[in-house]
Motif scaffolding. Structure first.
Motif, PDB file in Angstrom:
ATOM      1  N   GLU A 158       0.835  -1.205   0.000  1.00  0.00           N
ATOM      2  CA  GLU A 158       0.000   0.000   0.000  1.00  0.00           C
ATOM      3  C   GLU A 158       0.871   1.258   0.000  1.00  0.00           C
ATOM      4  N   VAL A 159       1.948   1.241   0.777  1.00  0.00           N
ATOM      5  CA  VAL A 159       2.849   2.395   0.816  1.00  0.00           C
ATOM      6  C   VAL A 159       3.583   2.525  -0.517  1.00  0.00           C
ATOM      7  N   VAL A 160       4.013   1.426  -1.086  1.00  0.00           N
ATOM      8  CA  VAL A 160       4.670   1.457  -2.400  1.00  0.00           C
ATOM      9  C   VAL A 160       3.731   2.069  -3.440  1.00  0.00           C
ATOM     10  N   ALA A 161       2.468   1.703  -3.403  1.00  0.00           N
ATOM     11  CA  ALA A 161       1.487   2.266  -4.337  1.00  0.00           C
ATOM     12  C   ALA A 161       1.385   3.782  -4.156  1.00  0.00           C
ATOM     13  N   TYR A 162       1.387   4.244  -2.899  1.00  0.00           N
ATOM     14  CA  TYR A 162       1.344   5.679  -2.639  1.00  0.00           C
ATOM     15  C   TYR A 162       2.600   6.366  -3.180  1.00  0.00           C
ATOM     16  N   LEU A 163       3.752   5.769  -2.959  1.00  0.00           N
ATOM     17  CA  LEU A 163       5.002   6.350  -3.464  1.00  0.00           C
ATOM     18  C   LEU A 163       4.950   6.512  -4.977  1.00  0.00           C
ATOM     19  N   ARG A 164       4.450   5.511  -5.657  1.00  0.00           N
ATOM     20  CA  ARG A 164       4.327   5.601  -7.123  1.00  0.00           C
ATOM     21  C   ARG A 164       3.323   6.677  -7.515  1.00  0.00           C
ATOM     22  N   GLU A 165       2.227   6.752  -6.778  1.00  0.00           N
ATOM     23  CA  GLU A 165       1.177   7.734  -7.053  1.00  0.00           C
ATOM     24  C   GLU A 165       1.707   9.157  -6.963  1.00  0.00           C
ATOM     25  N   ILE A 166       2.597   9.421  -6.011  1.00  0.00           N
ATOM     26  CA  ILE A 166       3.101  10.794  -5.843  1.00  0.00           C
ATOM     27  C   ILE A 166       4.320  11.087  -6.707  1.00  0.00           C
TER      28      ILE A 166
END
Length: 97
Positions: A77-85
């Motif tokens: 979930e955190v990796v997905a957020y990192l990619r999103e930003i």
């Protein structure tokens, strides 16, 4: 014990506020994932960073804890957020202490 060090770079559009939120999400993983002994993260202030903007260190009980960390749902979930930003690159080093 295992030390896991990760450096992150982001696009120019990624704000400092987004990076700070990423740091919060990363450090919160200590309460979510078994086997984490300590976790620290922060914004880089050094001019020797070669473009890396955020640093992370995670201390794990053992190699099995490290191996369980990457595929863990909360980590993903955190990796997905990192990619999103706007994550553009990571550099990771793992060693035994």
């Amino acid at each position: 014990m295992i030390e896991h060090i990760v450096l992150f770079t982001f696009t120019e559009q990624t704000t400092e506020e987004q990076q700070r939120e990423a740091i919060h999400k990363l450090t919160s993983l200590k309460q979510e994932i078994p086997g984490i002994v300590d976790i620290q993260a922060g914004l880089n202030f050094s001019d020797r960073n070669q473009g890396y903007e955020v640093g992370l260190t995670v201390r794990f009980e053992d190699k099995q804890a490290l191996e369980a960390y990457s595929p863990h749902e909360k980590h993903q979930e955190v990796v997905a957020y990192l990619r999103e930003i706007g994550l553009t690159d990571i550099l990771a080093v793992d060693f035994e202490i």
